[in-house]
Scaffold this active site. Structure first.
Site: not given
Length: 117
Positions: A10-12
């Site tokens: 979920n890290c951009d």
């Protein structure tokens, strides 16, 4: 060529890096550091090659949540244990291209590293 990207889904920045690799048609394995702990021996190699100041993201929320004593451990051999206990402390994503590493996503740096292999 064996390529592994370490990070959290979920890290951009991790998403951006994975998308870039897919656009370059580069096959890679994604290692979710929360779902599957990274072996201590692997973290030790990261720290040896890149140094704790590169591997540990001192601007992260995880870093700010540590107490002063834990933050001091990040610059010693205890950094391996600290990264295992708090996998989101690592600068993401971390690219492993056949034993050469890069922390954080920089498309030019990654391209250069991939071309060397």
């Amino acid at each position: 060529m064996s390529i592994t990207v370490y990070g959290i889904p979920n890290c951009d920045t991790v998403r951006k890096a994975r998308k870039w690799l897919e656009q370059q048609q580069i096959t890679f394995h994604f290692h979710d550091v929360r779902a599957e702990p990274v072996p201590a021996s692997t973290i030790a190699v990261w720290l040896e090659q890149l140094g704790s100041d590169t591997v540990i993201n001192k601007r992260s929320t995880a870093w700010r949540s540590l107490n002063a004593e834990q933050q001091q451990l990040a610059t010693t051999e205890d950094a391996v244990r600290l990264l295992q206990e708090h996998p989101t402390l690592m600068k993401r994503p971390l690219l492993d291209c056949q034993g050469s590493f890069s922390a954080g996503f920089n498309d030019k740096q990654w391209q250069s590293l991939l071309e060397q292999r």
